[in-house]
Design a protein around this motif. Structure first.
Motif, short mmCIF file in Angstrom:
data_model
loop_
_atom_site.label_atom_id
_atom_site.label_comp_id
_atom_site.label_asym_id
_atom_site.label_seq_id
_atom_site.Cartn_x
_atom_site.Cartn_y
_atom_site.Cartn_z
N VAL A 1 0.84 -1.21 0.00
CA VAL A 1 0.00 0.00 0.00
C VAL A 1 0.87 1.25 0.00
N ILE A 2 1.93 1.22 0.81
CA ILE A 2 2.83 2.38 0.87
C ILE A 2 3.44 2.64 -0.51
N ALA A 3 3.85 1.56 -1.18
CA ALA A 3 4.44 1.72 -2.52
C ALA A 3 3.43 2.35 -3.47
N ARG A 4 2.16 1.93 -3.34
CA ARG A 4 1.13 2.48 -4.21
C ARG A 4 0.90 3.97 -3.92
N LEU A 5 0.93 4.31 -2.65
CA LEU A 5 0.74 5.71 -2.27
C LEU A 5 1.87 6.57 -2.81
N ARG A 6 3.07 6.01 -2.75
CA ARG A 6 4.24 6.73 -3.27
C ARG A 6 4.07 6.96 -4.77
N ALA A 7 3.59 5.92 -5.45
CA ALA A 7 3.36 6.03 -6.89
C ALA A 7 2.31 7.10 -7.19
N ASP A 8 1.36 7.29 -6.27
CA ASP A 8 0.35 8.34 -6.44
C ASP A 8 0.89 9.73 -6.15
N GLY A 9 2.15 9.80 -5.74
CA GLY A 9 2.76 11.10 -5.51
C GLY A 9 2.74 11.56 -4.06
N LYS A 10 2.31 10.68 -3.15
CA LYS A 10 2.31 11.08 -1.73
C LYS A 10 3.73 11.02 -1.18
N THR A 11 3.96 11.85 -0.17
CA THR A 11 5.23 11.80 0.54
C THR A 11 4.99 11.05 1.84
#
Lengths: 374, 318
Positions: B180-190
């Protein structure tokens, strides 16, 4: 203040309350059970109170009155005295706890449709018994008055017996003159503080407090969200157990209901504020519980509910003025026993207002401070 | 936009708890769209740092810029773009998943339509949809963490602060959580994440090693590993504890650190040839069977070595 957020918090609080059977029981069943149990303790076994009668009138009215005292079952007429000065030795020897003096001309006054005073003298040294004794005597006189009123109809003036209670030996009896109302206020204080003291500390333990404060919520909104639901519940609780207690134990109410309501509302806010403050500054439930016990014990002992304030050492009677319950009991005692208005009760009402302001201001500060210290 | 997610100011963050210095002065620079890991021993100040960044704790002194907003002065703007997941479970145990998620979203002022859409999406992503009506108290450890993450994501924050989000969570849930964290990072989240697990640290873009309230080392996982001088030797044996004792007693010159890692004893040597020779001698004498290999530096070893050899900086002023 955002009303939307406050409303959301209130809704959440009610949702949680509805799901917590123990808390609900604590707020509803526990006070009723306590009221009934303790109510019997404070008013139990008070029957056949030895009574002396000084009948100086010797009229049909005075005989009927004397008879209604002995027929009530509460009083046993031990002596018929010839003069009022014979009362004191009898009270001193403990042969009588209460004396009724029916002055000469009482019957004539009543027959003429006027108000006639009679005197009820109570030995105040046994505060508990004498409280109940004087309230029983007052009740009997009231019943007699009602009887008079109905037999005379509405023609002309309504004759009445005005019972003037005089307390001898312990003139401070007035401070303990409201055992049941006092009990009601004590039970409310107990259950409200126990529940309120958990309100915030529970959220601290579950970690939701920390989560709450990264949202835009303001301390005032958070407190409002805690206070409003419990204030509503407490008001309902107060009305319910107050009415139930007065009715069940037959406590007469002669004063100003509005004064009592205002006083009670202020007292509820004080209890909520104090409980909230305890909850805010405690770091876990045990601490909060201990703090509640620590506040309740002096309130019970020093509020004048059981031990008269006037017979306390000066320091302690001063301390008793710092207890909200002291002022609430004074309001209860006065409004239940005599006609009182807002002016008469200005001091205790102002005291309660001051407590409420102090506790809520401190609670807001504590909310701010705890945010920084968590 | 190239604005930093977290930018340092000339005043590093400081936090004391009475006489104890929790954070002695930390400045942080975090690029947007990256995963920034905080590692360090227990009590190093990781949680305190995260809680300051989350606006839960006010720093005693210092400031940082979160998307250009001052952490101290613009608390409201900062917290609006930020999601904070504390170490401890912090949802109402007597509310259901849906109720919890909606409650915090409503407090944040998320509109009804968005709430509905996002909660459906997030619960689906986290695999929580079948349990939506279950009380939070009755969730497993992994599900609790996912509920918290879902709740934190409801107002679509740009910066996520996660304080040991997978501590006490089973390995499968841990892997799912990092997906999930990897996906969030891909969405541009920090994402700023504190973790005690070195395999998780390895998945971060940047790492800061925190010790005694300061950042002692910082860089990519590869850079951090490269900071450890010498060669890592692995001694595979049947009795790693006995082996470690023997090797410690041998006092081999040039060996700066050693620790047990499963069935292995890993030692860090300046001169691997010389140290290897001495290891063989010592173990041969003790009669312990072994297998000796020079291995690549891993995060776990780097962490252990760095924790032991953390540079002693100027004493923190109390």
């Amino acid at each position: 203040m955002s009303w939307v957020r406050v409303r959301l918090l209130i809704w959440k609080e009610f949702l949680q309350l509805a799901r917590d059977p123990i808390l609900l029981r604590m707020l509803i069943i526990m006070p009723i059970a306590q009221l009934l149990l303790l109510g019997y303790v404070v008013s139990a076994d008070i029957k056949d109170i030895s009574m002396a009668v000084v009948d100086l009138d010797h009229s049909p009215v005075s005989r009927t009155l004397t008879q209604s005292f002995s027929a009530s079952g509460f009083f046993e007429i031990k002596e018929q005295l010839a003069t009022e000065s014979d009362i004191q030795p009898l009270l001193d020897d403990g042969k009588a706890l209460i004396a009724v003096v029916i002055a000469k001309g009482t019957g004539a006054e009543v027959d003429a449709g006027r108000v006639a005073p009679i005197a009820i003298v109570v030995d105040g040294s046994n505060a508990q018994v004498s409280t109940v004794a004087s309230s029983y005597a007052a009740q009997i006189v009231q019943a007699y008055n009602a009887q008079l009123a109905s037999s005379y109809g509405s023609v002309g003036g309504v004759p009445q017996i005005d019972a003037k209670v005089r307390v001898v030996a312990n003139p401070t009896l007035a401070t303990v003159n409201a055992m049941i109302p006092g009990l009601v206020s004590l039970i409310m204080m107990l259950s409200l503080m126990v529940v309120m003291s958990m309100a915030v500390v529970r959220e601290r333990e579950s970690g939701t407090l920390e989560q709450m404060f990264v949202t835009p919520i303001l301390p005032g909104e958070y407190l409002a969200g805690k206070v409003v639901p419990y204030a509503l519940i407490a008001t309902a609780q107060a009305l319910f157990i107050g009415v139930l207690g007065s009715w069940w134990f037959g406590v007469p109410f002669v004063g100003n209901a509005l004064v009592l309501m205002v006083g009670l509302l202020l007292f509820l806010l004080v209890c909520i504020g104090l409980g909230l403050l305890i909850s805010l500054i405690s770091s876990n439930r045990q601490q909060a519980q201990q703090a509640v016990v620590f506040t309740l014990i002096p309130s019970i002992v020093l509020s004048g509910w059981v031990f008269p304030i006037d017979s306390m050492p000066p320091t302690l009677s001063w301390v008793s003025q710092l207890l909200p319950l002291t002022h609430m009991i004074e309001i209860l005692r006065s409004t239940f026993m005599k006609a009182t208005d807002f002016i008469d009760m200005a001091v205790p009402l102002l005291a309660l207002t001051t407590f409420a302001v102090i506790f809520f201001t401190s609670a807001i500060f504590a909310t701010h401070r705890r945010l920084r210290e968590m | 936009m190239d604005q930093l997610a977290i930018a340092s100011t000339d005043r590093p963050l400081v936090k004391h708890f009475r006489a104890v210095v929790a954070v002695a002065g930390i400045s942080l620079e975090v690029s947007p769209g990256t995963v920034f890991g905080l590692v360090g021993p227990d009590g190093a100040g990781k949680s305190t740092l995260i809680r300051m960044l989350a606006t839960v704790l006010a720093p005693d002194s210092g400031d940082a810029l979160i998307f250009g907003n001052s952490l101290v002065r613009d608390t409201e703007e900062v917290s609006a773009r930020m999601g904070y997941m504390p170490q401890r479970f912090s949802m109402y145990p007597d509310l259901t998943i849906t109720e919890n998620v909606n409650f915090f979203a409503r407090l944040r002022g998320v509109k009804k339509a968005e709430r509905k859409e996002r909660s459906a999406k997030l619960l689906e992503q986290m695999g929580l949809t079948p349990f939506a009506k279950r009380f939070a108290a009755r969730l497993s450890g992994g599900m609790k963490q996912k509920l918290m993450l879902a709740s934190v994501l409801m107002h679509e924050p740009d910066l996520l602060l996660l304080d040991e989000p997978t501590t006490g969570v089973d390995p499968v849930s841990r892997r799912e959580f990092w997906e999930v964290i990897a996906r969030l990072r891909a969405d541009g989240k920090t994402i700023v994440v504190a973790t005690p697990y070195m395999d998780e640290a390895e998945r971060c873009d940047q790492l800061a090693f925190i010790d005694a309230g300061r950042i002692t080392r910082q860089g990519t996982p590869a850079e951090i590993k490269a900071m450890v001088e010498g060669t890592l030797l692995s001694v595979l044996t049947t009795d790693p504890h006995e082996t470690a004792t023997v090797l410690r007693d041998a006092r081999i010159a040039g060996v700066s650190s050693g620790h047990i890692f499963g069935d292995e004893v890993r030692i860090l040597a300046k001169d691997s040839a010389l140290a290897g020779e001495r290891v063989r001698e010592a173990l041969h004498q003790a009669g312990i069977p072994y297998e000796l290999n020079a291995i690549n530096m891993d995060m776990e070893s780097a962490f252990a070595v760095l924790a032991e050899t953390a540079p002693v900086q100027e004493a923190a002023d109390a």
